[in-house]
Design an enzyme around this catalytic site. Sequence first.
Site, PDB file in Angstrom:
ATOM      1  N   LYS A 173     -21.875  -8.524  13.465  1.00 54.25           N
ATOM      2  CA  LYS A 173     -22.862  -8.265  14.800  1.00 54.25           C
ATOM      3  C   LYS A 173     -22.786  -9.655  14.973  1.00 54.25           C
ATOM      4  CE  LYS A 173     -25.755  -9.111  17.290  1.00 54.25           C
ATOM      5  NZ  LYS A 173     -26.006 -10.129  18.265  1.00 54.25           N
ATOM      6  N   ARG A 177     -24.238 -15.887  21.628  1.00 54.87           N
ATOM      7  CA  ARG A 177     -24.266 -17.003  22.209  1.00 54.87           C
ATOM      8  C   ARG A 177     -22.514 -18.433  21.560  1.00 54.87           C
ATOM      9  NH1 ARG A 177     -29.885 -19.099  20.493  1.00 54.87           N
ATOM     10  NH2 ARG A 177     -30.237 -17.132  20.010  1.00 54.87           N
ATOM     11  N   CYS A 281     -31.748 -23.646   9.260  1.00 55.97           N
ATOM     12  CA  CYS A 281     -32.676 -23.258   9.056  1.00 55.97           C
ATOM     13  C   CYS A 281     -33.122 -24.093   7.882  1.00 55.97           C
ATOM     14  CB  CYS A 281     -32.145 -22.171   8.411  1.00 55.97           C
ATOM     15  SG  CYS A 281     -30.900 -21.784   7.642  1.00 55.97           S
TER      16      CYS A 281
HETATM   17  P1  NAD Z   1     -31.983 -14.759  16.432  1.00 53.60           P
HETATM   18  O1  NAD Z   1     -33.197 -13.859  15.773  1.00 53.60           O
HETATM   19  O2  NAD Z   1     -33.028 -14.862  17.748  1.00 53.60           O
HETATM   20  O3  NAD Z   1     -30.604 -14.017  16.637  1.00 53.60           O
HETATM   21  C1  NAD Z   1     -29.985 -13.441  14.943  1.00 53.60           C
HETATM   22  C2  NAD Z   1     -29.430 -12.563  15.214  1.00 53.60           C
HETATM   23  O4  NAD Z   1     -30.229 -11.305  15.874  1.00 53.60           O
HETATM   24  C3  NAD Z   1     -28.237 -12.171  16.564  1.00 53.60           C
HETATM   25  O5  NAD Z   1     -27.012 -11.359  15.743  1.00 53.60           O
HETATM   26  C4  NAD Z   1     -29.032 -11.532  17.997  1.00 53.60           C
HETATM   27  O6  NAD Z   1     -28.251 -10.883  18.519  1.00 53.60           O
HETATM   28  C5  NAD Z   1     -29.646 -10.320  17.117  1.00 53.60           C
HETATM   29  N1  NAD Z   1     -30.957 -10.260  17.778  1.00 53.60           N
HETATM   30  C6  NAD Z   1     -31.694 -10.864  19.410  1.00 53.60           C
HETATM   31  N2  NAD Z   1     -33.236 -10.193  19.765  1.00 53.60           N
HETATM   32  C7  NAD Z   1     -32.813  -9.325  18.428  1.00 53.60           C
HETATM   33  C8  NAD Z   1     -33.499  -8.638  18.880  1.00 53.60           C
HETATM   34  N3  NAD Z   1     -34.990  -7.872  19.482  1.00 53.60           N
HETATM   35  N4  NAD Z   1     -33.128  -6.930  17.997  1.00 53.60           N
HETATM   36  C9  NAD Z   1     -32.387  -7.040  17.244  1.00 53.60           C
HETATM   37  N5  NAD Z   1     -31.208  -7.702  16.878  1.00 53.60           N
HETATM   38  C10 NAD Z   1     -31.358  -8.603  18.356  1.00 53.60           C
HETATM   39  O7  NAD Z   1     -31.277 -16.021  16.004  1.00 53.60           O
HETATM   40  P2  NAD Z   1     -31.107 -16.913  16.297  1.00 53.60           P
HETATM   41  O8  NAD Z   1     -31.879 -17.771  17.378  1.00 53.60           O
HETATM   42  O9  NAD Z   1     -29.376 -16.589  16.202  1.00 53.60           O
HETATM   43  O10 NAD Z   1     -30.804 -18.552  15.281  1.00 53.60           O
HETATM   44  C11 NAD Z   1     -31.762 -19.440  15.037  1.00 53.60           C
HETATM   45  C12 NAD Z   1     -33.063 -18.377  13.626  1.00 53.60           C
HETATM   46  O11 NAD Z   1     -32.765 -18.119  12.777  1.00 53.60           O
HETATM   47  C13 NAD Z   1     -33.870 -19.508  13.651  1.00 53.60           C
HETATM   48  O12 NAD Z   1     -35.009 -18.812  13.502  1.00 53.60           O
HETATM   49  C14 NAD Z   1     -33.362 -20.426  12.633  1.00 53.60           C
HETATM   50  O13 NAD Z   1     -34.317 -20.316  10.928  1.00 53.60           O
HETATM   51  C15 NAD Z   1     -32.855 -19.085  11.768  1.00 53.60           C
HETATM   52  N6  NAD Z   1     -32.097 -19.003  10.425  1.00 53.60           N
HETATM   53  C16 NAD Z   1     -31.982 -18.459   9.293  1.00 53.60           C
HETATM   54  C17 NAD Z   1     -31.455 -19.069   7.871  1.00 53.60           C
HETATM   55  C18 NAD Z   1     -32.188 -18.363   6.711  1.00 53.60           C
HETATM   56  O14 NAD Z   1     -31.129 -18.698   5.713  1.00 53.60           O
HETATM   57  N7  NAD Z   1     -32.492 -18.610   6.765  1.00 53.60           N
HETATM   58  C19 NAD Z   1     -30.066 -19.495   8.121  1.00 53.60           C
HETATM   59  C20 NAD Z   1     -29.841 -19.792   9.316  1.00 53.60           C
HETATM   60  C21 NAD Z   1     -30.890 -19.645  10.786  1.00 53.60           C
END
Ligand code: NAD
Length: 499
Positions: A173, A177, A281
């Site tokens: 999933k 975006r 990240c």
């Molecule tokens: P996000 O948390 O908004 O979304 C991640 C996933 O969760 C998406 O697939 C989205 O559809 C889903 N999602 C969104 N809202 C949700 C909800 N309320 N309930 C359940 N699922 C939901 O993250 P993003 O904006 O797509 O990505 C950026 C974030 O990811 C930053 O915080 C970044 O630091 C983090 N990140 C972390 C790593 C790591 O390895 N630690 C790697 C890449 C990105």
Amino acid sequence: MRMIDHFISGGTAGLAAARKGKVMDPNNGGQQAEVVLGGADALERAVAAAQAAQPAWAAMNPQRRARVMFEFKALVEKHMDELAHMLSAEHGKVIADSKGDVQRGLEVVEFCCGLPHVLKGEHTQGAGPGIDVTSLRQPLGIGAGITPFNFPAMIPLWMGAVATSVGNAFILKPSERDPSVPNRLAELFLEAGMPEGIFQVIHGDKEMVDLILDHPAISAVSFVGSSDIAQYVYSRGVAAGKRVQAMGGAKNHGIVMPDADLDQVVGDLCGAAFGSAGERCMALPVVVPVGAETAEKLKAKLIPAIEALKVGISTDPDAQYGPVVTAEHKARIEGWIAKAIEEGSELVIDGRGFAMQGHEEGYFMGPTLLDHVTPDMDSYHNEIFGPVLQIVRAADFEEALALPSKHQYGNGVAIFTRNGHAAREFAARVNVGMVGINVPIPVPVAYHSFGGWKRSGFGDTDQYGMDGIAFWTKKKKITARWPDGGGDGSNAFVIPTMG
Ligand code: NAD
């Protein structure tokens, strides 16, 4: 308008979608496509296809599964330009960064090409008289991955390549975006010889995430995204009896010791803080010079280097970074800059109000530099995830060490120094999961593993490497006795028992 559908079984699902999401064009502003936001019917169909395909895939000898990975690697390399352009068009990062995104995922695929060796297991002959013990790893069945927008190729491959090569079916999933690249990866897996139903993509938002977390046929969920959602996914998935790993947000620090090579540091910081518009990240959005003299010298070198950064559209080969992902995200970053100023930071370079000629509606931002940021500020405590570098001054080594160690996030950290003892001491004591020594973005290679600490990672296994294998398999322990069949009843075998 182009419609991005689920990739279920061997192709697009064609289900009627009650809800649709907008896929924006970061370079020009406005909508470029629609993506289906699926519900239970899509998930049930994907699970049924996975259940039908997985037993035969798991029973296939590991070398044959590895051959699919070899073939997939060759196909991705053949289609690298196409994938990179597709990725840049939805994410906004420049083509070189998109190629890096694909390449880092491919390195995990390369690791998976060696799976037959890794899956050999452990064997003890003669654990007792006539008794042999074997520990082996078996797939879990069906696993799911939920991924963020910022690495739409790399992170699905971190999870999907390991999960499938050990014999699972995997349902992805991805972020709503930038959903096109995951679908294309699914097509390429199929072309590489992976059976239908083993790597599938279903699109959606929170509704789909909740359905996945509650589905009884899904044994494991790997999540990467922001921390509050990571914690939610972890708690709900574990409560439903699943194995869950959930990587969260980050606020990585770069410590600059007085003896560091400042020219190298400035070059590294420009790439690590502003590359990919700071939407990584493993970006370095906080720099910690040690001592007032280091801070002044560093600032003097940073200002012209940052001012010389070239922002451009994703396809501009000279651009160092492109637009951020959406107008909402741009507004959020600008909000954090305003908050940092309100909290008392010094605005040294202001990236707000930047307009790209000919692309005035695109989501572009200039680079921002803030000085005199302090640990009590919300803008320090939280992740900004944009082209913003904050200087937090430390008086000495101990104060610098304490900053990342006490921060809520613990993903990555770097130290720049020529002093081996200081570097060694720092790496040993810092309370952060991944450490770079004169390396700005310490993303470990595919045969190690990736994972942060504190609110950057929930669960106890990392992504990829041997931790990935452990996450996507369960261990079976077989204790076997084969009597000699002498027939006189004199065989006195003793099986080791606990207690
Ligand atoms: P996000 O948390 O908004 O979304 C991640 C996933 O969760 C998406 O697939 C989205 O559809 C889903 N999602 C969104 N809202 C949700 C909800 N309320 N309930 C359940 N699922 C939901 O993250 P993003 O904006 O797509 O990505 C950026 C974030 O990811 C930053 O915080 C970044 O630091 C983090 N990140 C972390 C790593 C790591 O390895 N630690 C790697 C890449 C990105």
